[in-house]
Motif scaffolding. Structure first.
Motif, PDB file in Angstrom:
ATOM      1  N   HIS A 245       9.383  22.394  21.443  1.00 28.49           N
ATOM      2  CA  HIS A 245       8.295  21.288  21.092  1.00 28.49           C
ATOM      3  C   HIS A 245       8.420  20.513  19.944  1.00 28.49           C
ATOM      4  CE1 HIS A 245       6.518  22.771  24.741  1.00 28.49           C
ATOM      5  NE2 HIS A 245       6.329  23.969  24.203  1.00 28.49           N
ATOM      6  N   SER A 246       9.145  21.189  19.230  1.00 31.88           N
ATOM      7  CA  SER A 246       9.721  20.419  17.805  1.00 31.88           C
ATOM      8  C   SER A 246      10.416  21.429  16.794  1.00 31.88           C
ATOM      9  CB  SER A 246       8.523  19.628  16.968  1.00 31.88           C
ATOM     10  OG  SER A 246       8.091  18.363  17.648  1.00 31.88           O
ATOM     11  N   MET A 247      10.993  20.849  16.002  1.00 30.71           N
ATOM     12  CA  MET A 247      11.800  21.761  14.784  1.00 30.71           C
ATOM     13  C   MET A 247      11.638  21.346  13.510  1.00 30.71           C
ATOM     14  SD  MET A 247      15.137  21.751  17.314  1.00 30.71           S
ATOM     15  CE  MET A 247      15.249  20.075  17.878  1.00 30.71           C
ATOM     16  N   VAL A 248      11.888  22.174  12.706  1.00 31.29           N
ATOM     17  CA  VAL A 248      12.011  22.035  11.090  1.00 31.29           C
ATOM     18  C   VAL A 248      13.299  22.370  10.721  1.00 31.29           C
ATOM     19  CG1 VAL A 248      10.913  22.336   8.978  1.00 31.29           C
ATOM     20  CG2 VAL A 248       9.492  22.229  10.892  1.00 31.29           C
ATOM     21  N   GLU A 249      13.861  21.479   9.947  1.00 34.44           N
ATOM     22  CA  GLU A 249      15.354  21.731   9.208  1.00 34.44           C
ATOM     23  C   GLU A 249      14.915  21.898   7.624  1.00 34.44           C
ATOM     24  OE1 GLU A 249      19.489  19.973   9.904  1.00 34.44           O
ATOM     25  OE2 GLU A 249      18.662  19.061   8.331  1.00 34.44           O
TER      26      GLU A 249
END
Length: 383
Positions: A245-249
């Motif tokens: 559903h989304s990501m954080v780097e």
């Protein structure tokens, strides 16, 4: 866990799913608000027994008063009624799932009343992010994201030790029903075709925004305000399966992703129960059934709305307000078959570029820019 809710947009897709979550968690509802669906509102009133119900449409409000005259509920109307429902004293949290710019004033009313806001109304932050987030900070309230993408980022950020550890936010997009199509193939698209979303069940306006990728443009702007990052720290990738559903780097290039079946009750529940987690009715994610997950670059040449929103965010001020207002008007005209599908993106880009550089000093600035963009679209479309 928040126990008492005020739900704005209670008859829509997010609103009805919010009530489903509240029902399962044993939460109570003290206020409801909707546009004009009298029959559904009456059913909700009889089940939830709220103190107050706001109906935006004046004629519908009159009909509802007659329909529920045997109950003690108080029926109010118009924008004033919507703001009253948003600021009602008994609510612990206000769930704002109305569609469009109409959600801005109620959000500000809820914040002024020192209510946490579970926000599913993108336009509130796209058009008035500077005012809204400043007001929330000063009131000491939380803006809790309900959109699946922003909820995913919010969840992935729970373990972030400090802001400098954050690298970038990666929003995923389903690509809508026209992924991979060229502009030539989209010339004759009908509203019926654009309303066939492959993964999500949403209202008409949101579904069209998904087809044009405007929803991703709105979400970039929303993420900018919600998470206080630079525009260049927000990326979009197309992910057709709608599982990630989304990501954080992070700064060390590790990536955290939030995954789950495409069911809005997960982000809704997390917004209502944060920082706690509870069992939900959503089926667990079966990785074997999922098989492969795919990612690709969005096509900003074909889907101009995404590019327009990125440019608006870089310009700042009222540019995003103009893009949002133009889109709302263009989507309405497209659904009424007065403009073509491709004209939506063209008109959004033109209206955004036509908006003079100007900072946001008041709600009136936002509303004036919104109306000017809508008028620009109607003039260009000759309707």
């Amino acid at each position: 866990m928040k126990q008492m809710l005020s739900i704005l947009g209670s008859t829509g897709s997010i609103g009805t799913q919010t009530l489903d979550v509240a029902r399962r968690l044993g939460m109570r509802v003290c206020a409801l608000a909707a546009n004009r669906n009298v029959a559904m509102l009456e059913n909700q009133i009889r089940e939830w027994k709220p103190q107050l119900v706001a109906v935006f449409d004046l004629d519908a409000a009159k009909k509802l008063r007659i329909a529920v005259a045997d109950t003690p509920v108080r029926v109010v109307q118009g924008m004033e009624g919507l703001c009253e429902a948003a600021s009602i004293a008994c609510a612990d949290v206000v769930c704002n799932s109305v569609v469009g710019m109409v959600g801005l004033r109620p959000t500000l009313a809820a914040i002024a009343a020192k209510k946490d806001v579970a926000l599913a109304n993108k336009e509130t932050l796209v058009a008035g992010g500077a005012l809204v987030m400043k007001a929330a900070r000063e009131a000491g309230v939380h803006i809790l994201p309900v959109d699946s993408e922003h909820s995913a980022i919010f969840q992935c950020l729970q373990g972030c030790p400090e802001k400098k550890a954050l690298g970038r936010l990666i929003l995923t997009a389903s690509g809508g029903p026209f992924f991979g199509k060229t502009r030539e193939e989209l010339v004759s698209v009908t509203p019926e075709q654009a309303l066939k979303h492959p993964n999500w069940n949403m209202g008409a306006k949101v579904t069209i925004d998904s087809a044009t990728l405007m929803n991703k443009g709105l979400e970039i702007t929303e993420a900018f305000w919600l998470f206080d990052v630079a525009p260049e720290q927000i990326d979009v990738v197309v992910h057709r399966e709608s599982i990630v559903h989304s990501m954080v780097e992070y700064a060390d290039h590790s990536v955290l992703a939030q995954l789950g079946v495409p069911d809005m009750r997960i982000p809704i529940q997390y917004a209502l129960t944060w920082p706690q987690r509870f069992p939900s009715p959503v089926e667990p994610l079966d990785f074997i059934k999922c098989g492969a997950l795919h990612f690709s670059q969005p096509d900003e040449e074909t889907f101009l709305c995404l590019r327009a929103c990125k440019r608006a965010l870089l310009r700042g001020g009222l540019a995003s307000t103009a893009a949002n207002g133009a889109n709302e008007e263009a989507v309405r005209l497209f659904l009424d078959r007065k403009i073509s599908f491709l004209q939506i993106g063209e008109l959004v880009m033109q209206a955004m570029e036509h908006q003079p550089d100007a900072e946001i000093a008041s709600v009136e600035d936002i509303l004036n820019a919104d109306q000017a963009a809508r008028a620009f679209v109607r003039q260009k479309a000759k309707v």
